[in-house]
Each structure stands twice: as structure tokens, then as C-alpha cells.
Design a protein around this motif. Structure first.
Motif, PDB file in Angstrom:
ATOM      1  N   LEU A 242       0.826  -1.210   0.000  1.00 14.74           N
ATOM      2  CA  LEU A 242       0.000   0.000   0.000  1.00 14.74           C
ATOM      3  C   LEU A 242       0.859   1.258   0.000  1.00 14.74           C
ATOM      4  O   LEU A 242       0.545   2.245  -0.675  1.00 14.74           O
TER       5      LEU A 242
ATOM      6  N   VAL B  49       2.344   1.852  -3.489  1.00 17.17           N
ATOM      7  CA  VAL B  49       1.359   2.375  -4.437  1.00 17.17           C
ATOM      8  C   VAL B  49       0.965   3.799  -4.078  1.00 17.17           C
ATOM      9  O   VAL B  49       0.703   4.626  -4.952  1.00 17.17           O
ATOM     10  N   GLN B  50       0.938   4.110  -2.780  1.00 17.11           N
ATOM     11  CA  GLN B  50       0.669   5.488  -2.373  1.00 17.11           C
ATOM     12  C   GLN B  50       1.731   6.426  -2.943  1.00 17.11           C
ATOM     13  O   GLN B  50       1.428   7.516  -3.435  1.00 17.11           O
TER      14      GLN B  50
ATOM     15  N   VAL C  41      -3.970   2.911 -10.939  1.00 16.24           N
ATOM     16  CA  VAL C  41      -3.189   2.783  -9.706  1.00 16.24           C
ATOM     17  C   VAL C  41      -3.931   1.894  -8.705  1.00 16.24           C
ATOM     18  O   VAL C  41      -3.309   1.189  -7.913  1.00 16.24           O
ATOM     19  N   GLY C  42      -5.273   1.891  -8.769  1.00 13.88           N
ATOM     20  CA  GLY C  42      -6.044   0.993  -7.915  1.00 13.88           C
ATOM     21  C   GLY C  42      -5.741  -0.459  -8.211  1.00 13.88           C
ATOM     22  O   GLY C  42      -5.632  -1.289  -7.296  1.00 13.88           O
TER      23      GLY C  42
ATOM     24  N   GLN D 284      -2.503  -1.186  -6.780  1.00 13.28           N
ATOM     25  CA  GLN D 284      -2.609  -1.272  -5.327  1.00 13.28           C
ATOM     26  C   GLN D 284      -3.053  -2.668  -4.908  1.00 13.28           C
ATOM     27  O   GLN D 284      -2.471  -3.273  -3.996  1.00 13.28           O
ATOM     28  N   ARG D 285      -4.079  -3.192  -5.571  1.00 14.24           N
ATOM     29  CA  ARG D 285      -4.549  -4.539  -5.229  1.00 14.24           C
ATOM     30  C   ARG D 285      -3.466  -5.579  -5.523  1.00 14.24           C
ATOM     31  O   ARG D 285      -3.275  -6.533  -4.773  1.00 14.24           O
TER      32      ARG D 285
ATOM     33  N   ARG E 289       1.057   6.848  -6.682  1.00 14.51           N
ATOM     34  CA  ARG E 289      -0.052   7.779  -6.953  1.00 14.51           C
ATOM     35  C   ARG E 289       0.383   9.217  -6.701  1.00 14.51           C
ATOM     36  O   ARG E 289       0.060  10.119  -7.478  1.00 14.51           O
TER      37      ARG E 289
END
Length: 555
Positions: A64, A67-68, A102-103, A106-107, A71
Motif C-alpha cells: 500500500l 502504491v501510495q 493505480v487501484g 494497489q490490489r 499515486r
């Protein structure tokens, strides 16, 4: 990583314990081991459960955070790109990239990392156990694995391609949404709800088609592995039973081996699914990195200069500019002395807004130079340049924040008294005082709760508060009624005092008192002079003047 070893070790230990359980507990009737077996099972479950929790929590948290960062980098990089990039890219596609693509990453970063580490460790451990117990049976069991490489590769590639296409379709879908919600007044005014519904339906169906193809290939991967695994297990059972009957191995060893192989194919199937998720993530990542790889065209030079507060001399020196191959400005040269008001007039498409966009360094000229106080804009730091320019655009863009926050946008540190003074100078104080919460009133998306004239005056107050030595007014009074325009013109006259001002206007009545009027057509200067001089010269300015001020014939 330590917790992953705990998960893998628990599975390997469970498979290994099948052998003593069959041979010593059931075969030799060792009651001491019978009483110990429940504690071993519970102990392994506790170790595996605790290890799985620690592993999943920390890896998902790390994913997470990664990915943050992506983003944040994507958003920061997008804002640093020039307006030329935004003219080539749709807003919906960019929004979809930041949110949806990006979601997916993230997953994937959260789930895929956990699965790869956990299932990979388990697979390695069980494979080592299989070869340790009987390398012949292990080779037989693994003989089917090479057959799965080709279909798995093909499936992964198809999933990646369709994911990329589906995310492109999602970008279009987001664009339709963004346009529909922003332009809902126009949609309702023209009664075109059904047209927009059909447009949304078509884009949504297109997205579904790509997603369905990805699901089709994803659903085929697990059955493929199961069928291939069945051949391997069948060969192991056939050969293993022959070895047990001939006395070469014990029943416990065979069952332990079969248990290890059976448990091994579980992680293998999961890793195949993980590969599909990785390909899905790669398809989304390619779109993300397409944006991140866009070169920043407008950036500070290595030796960028901090101008401080400029005197306000602006020179356009033989400037050329084009959007793509289409020339917009050709050999444009004008000098504005400190405190001078320069009006830019001409028909639509003459290049007026592009000109002031170059001064604000939204773009860089193809040829020539633009200088402030004798320094080329490309040698100034962007922070220094923006600090010296206040901009009032014809679009009157406001943020969905309070009135005070919008006025403070150029100077967040301004006091309440300074905000009130700027509002008074922009003749906005009266309607702000009547607002439900005064300066704290939220104005809605793009200032939807204000009238066009009120939005324009908030924008003018924003420029007044910034107090920059160079002022750009791009149709700054276009949305005002006659009474408001008269008031704001007085405020603008005070604002323009001792400031170099570039005024773009279609209505010549607003620029008659300019120190210099530049008449443009087709990206070139046609005339330069004061209002009186240009009227005497005739030409394009005189024609524009006559068109706007000729008396209307009586009915």
C-alpha cells in the motif's frame, strides 16, 4: 520474510509427518505418538496462522505504501507537465489512470506480493521434500510442468492486453462522466439526457467486452493446471504403487510423497492465478508509466535565476509559436515598459491568449525570446516567475472551497484584513457579506453557487490580493453586466497603476485608455499604437471599432 518461512515450514512439516503417522502410529501402534498427534496438529496450525498474519499484514502494508508513493508521484508529475500535454490528453483518461490504474496496482502490490512470497516459499519447501524422499517419483511428477509454460504465457499475455484495453475504455467512461456532470446544465437545457445515456451505455459496454475477455482467459488457467497435474499425479500413483508392492518403499513414504505432491499443486495453481494478476497489473502499470515517462517540457534551468520583485519590463523578441505543425504566432515583437498597459486586440483565433500564455510560461516559444527585466523567462525559476505574475482568465475557474480560500489562492498567508480589502477593491464585498457564512461560504464545484459576474469578481480579488508587478487580464470583464463592469473597471484602473498590464479584450471600450494597443490577426502584428493613433491610421482596428460602435438603425 521470516513469517513466510514459518508458513512454508508448517506445510512441509505437515506433509513430512504423514510418513511416521502411517508407519509408526497406524502400522506399529505407537500410542505415545497417538497422544502427541493432536498437540502437533494444533501447534503447526498456531505457527502457520500466526506466521500468515504477520506476513500478510506487513507485506500488504508495504504494498500500500509503495502504491501510495506511485499515486503521489503520478499526480505531482502530471501537474508539472505543460498545458501542451493537457491539450493532447483527455481529462477522463488521466483521472482513470490516477484512480483506476493505480487501484489495480494497489490490489496487486498488496495481494500478489503476499501470495508470491507465501505460495512460492511453500512450493519450494514441498518440492525439496519431494526430491528428498524419492527423486525418481519427483521427476515423474514434475515432467508435466514444462507443458504448462506455453499456455500460461499465452493466457498471461492475453490478460495483459485486454486489461490495458479495458483501462483505456474505463478512461473514456470516466471522461463521459466528467463531461456529463460538468455540463449537466447544458444537457438539461437541450433535453439530451437520452443521448448522453446512450453514450455512457456504449462506453460501459465496450469496457465490459474487454473485461469479459480477460475473465475468459483468467478462468481457463486453473482448469488447465488441474488437468496437467492429474497426469502427473496419475503417473506418481501408478509408479509408486508398483514400488510399494515390490517392497522398494513403505506405504507411509508413498502417502507422504503423494501428500507433498498434492499440496504442491495447490500453490502451483495459485501462482498461475498470481501470474494472471501480475499481467493485469502490468497492463495497468504500462498506462501509469506512459504518463510518468512524459517529459517535463517546462522546467527550471540548472542555473535558474531568482528575479525577486520585478520592475515589470516585458519584451517579446521575434517570438514564434505553433501547436504541432500549425503556426499560431509569427515573428511577434513588442516591448512593454514598467507600469505600461498593453492591450492585445484582434479577431478570434489571432493568437491573443496564446501570447499571454507564453508570458506566463505555460509553453515555451519555438523561436525568439521573452524577457522580464532583461532576463529570458527560460533562465528564471518558475517559482520566481509565478510570484511576479497575476492572472485573471476568461474561464473564471474557482475551487470547491470557501470564498476566502479562493481569494487567498495566490497568497495563502494573507490576513483577513487584506482579503477584505481585495474584495472591496473588486466590488465583491457586498455579495460576500450577503452569503450565508460570509467569507467561509462554500461556493460549490467551479463556483456553481455564484453568478458569472460574482465568480469574475472573486477572480479579480484573487489577482488583487497577489499584488504582482505584472498583470494579465484575459477577457477579465467578459462575464460582467454593464453596472458591474463599470465598477470593476475602476478597480482594475487602481490595480493597474504602477503595474505592467497585458489586457486581452474583444470589447474595445475596455482598452481605449491603454498606453499601447497591439492589433493582431493570424498570429502576426497588424498595427501598434494608441486608440487615437489607430483610428487615424484606419486598417483592421478601425474596422473592428466601427463594427462595435456603429449606430444601430432604427426599426
Amino acid at each position: 520474510m521470516v513469517a513466510s518461512l514459518g508458513v512454508a515450514g508448517s506445510d512441509v512439516a505437515l506433509a513430512k509427518l504423514v510418513e511416521p503417522f502411517i508407519d509408526q502410529v497406524i502400522g506399529a501402534r505407537d500410542y505415545a505418538l497417538v497422544n502427541l498427534a493432536p498437540f502437533i496438529v494444533i501447534g503447526l496450525a498456531v505457527i502457520k496462522g500466526g506466521s500468515r498474519y504477520v506476513q500478510e499484514y506487513y507485506i500488504k502494508t508495504a504494498g500500500l505504501l509503495v502504491v501510495q508513493d506511485i499515486r503521489n508521484d503520478l499526480y505531482q508529475h502530471s501537474l508539472s507537465l505543460s498545458l501542451g500535454f493537457y491539450s493532447r490528453s483527455s481529462t477522463g483518461s488521466l483521472m482513470s489512470c490516477v484512480l483506476n490504474d493505480v487501484g489495480i496496482l494497489q490490489r496487486s502490490a498488496a495481494d500478489v506480493l503476499v501470495e508470491i512470497v507465501r505460495e512460492g516459499s511453500t512450493l519450494i519447501g514441498l518440492t525439496a521434500l519431494a526430491f528428498y524422499q524419492d527423486w525418481r517419483l519427483a521427476l515423474l511428477a514434475f515432467s508435466v510442468l514444462p507443458l504448462s509454460v506455453v499456455p500460461a504465457t499465452v493466457i498471461g499475455r492475453r490478460i495483459k492486453d485486454n486489461t490495458r484495453k479495458s483501462q483505456g475504455a474505463m478512461g473514456n467512461l470516466t471522461g463521459v462522466l466528467q463531461e456529463s456532470f460538468s455540463g449537466v446544465k447544458v444537457i438539461k437545457a437541450f433535453g439530451s439526457e437520452k443521448v448522453e445515456e446512450k453514450r455512457f451505455y456504449d462506453e460501459n459496454l465496450r469496457f465490459y467486452h474487454f473485461m469479459r475477455k480477460a475473465l475468459k482467459y483468467d478462468s481457463a488457467s486453473a482448469p488447465m493446471i488441474e488437468i496437467l497435474a492429474a497426469f502427473g499425479v496419475a503417473a506418481v500413483v501408478w509408479y509408486g504403487l508398483h514400488r510399494v508392492l515390490s517392497g522398494e518403499t513403505s506405504q507411509g513414504e508413498l502417502l507422504s510423497f503423494v501428500a507433498a505432491i498434492g499440496m504442491m499443486y495447490g500453490p502451483l495453481k495459485k501462482l498461475t492465478k498470481i501470474n494472471n494478476n501480475v499481467q493485469r497489473a502490468v497492463g495497468a502499470a504500462e498506462r501509469v508509466f506512459d504518463v510518468l515517462d512524459e517529459k517535463v517540457e517546462i522546467k527550471d534551468a540548472p542555473d535558474a535565476v531568482d528575479l525577486g520583485r520585478a520592475r515589470g519590463e516585458v519584451v517579446f523578441d521575434h517570438v514564434d509559436f505553433a501547436y504541432g505543425d500549425e503556426p499560431v504566432l509569427k515573428d511577434f515583437s513588442v516591448t512593454a515598459s514598467p507600469g505600461e498597459v498593453v492591450a492585445i486586440v484582434g479577431p478570434s483565433g489571432a493568437g491573443k491568449s496564446t501570447l499571454v500564455g507564453l508570458l506566463a510560461r505555460f509553453y515555451d516559444p519555438r523561436a525568439g525570446r521573452i524577457l522580464i527585466d532583461g532576463i529570458d523567462l527560460r533562465r528564471l525559476s518558475q517559482k520566481s516567475l509565478k510570484a511576479n505574475i497575476a492572472y485573471v482568465d476568461q474561464e473564471t475557474f474557482l475551487f470547491n472551497r470557501s470564498i476566502a480560500e479562493n481569494i487567498r489562492y495566490g497568497r495563502p498567508e494573507a490576513t483577513d484584513a487584506e482579503v477584505a480589502y481585495a474584495s472591496r477593491m473588486a466590488f465583491a464585498e457586498d455579495f460576500i457579506g450577503q452569503a450565508p457564512d460570509g467569507y467561509r461560504t462554500e461556493i460549490g464545484d467551479r463556483g456553481a453557487r455564484l453568478s458569472g459576474g460574482q465568480r469574475q469578481r472573486i477572480c479579480i480579488a484573487r489577482a488583487l490580493l497577489k499584488d504582482a508587478p505584472i498583470l494579465i487580464l484575459d477577457e477579465a470583464t467578459s462575464a460582467l453586466d454593464t453596472e458591474s463592469e463599470a465598477m470593476v473597471q475602476k478597480a482594475l484602473l487602481n490595480l493597474m497603476e504602477n503595474r505592467t498590464t497585458f489586457v486581452i479584450a474583444h470589447r474595445l471600450s475596455t482598452v481605449m485608455h491603454a498606453d499601447k494597443i497591439v492589433v493582431m490577426a493570424d498570429g502576426e502584428i497588424q498595427q501598434v499604437g494608441t486608440h487615437a493613433e489607430l483610428l487615424r491610421q484606419g486598417g483592421l482596428y478601425k474596422r473592428l471599432y466601427d463594427m462595435q460602435f456603429q449606430e444601430q438603425p432604427e426599426p
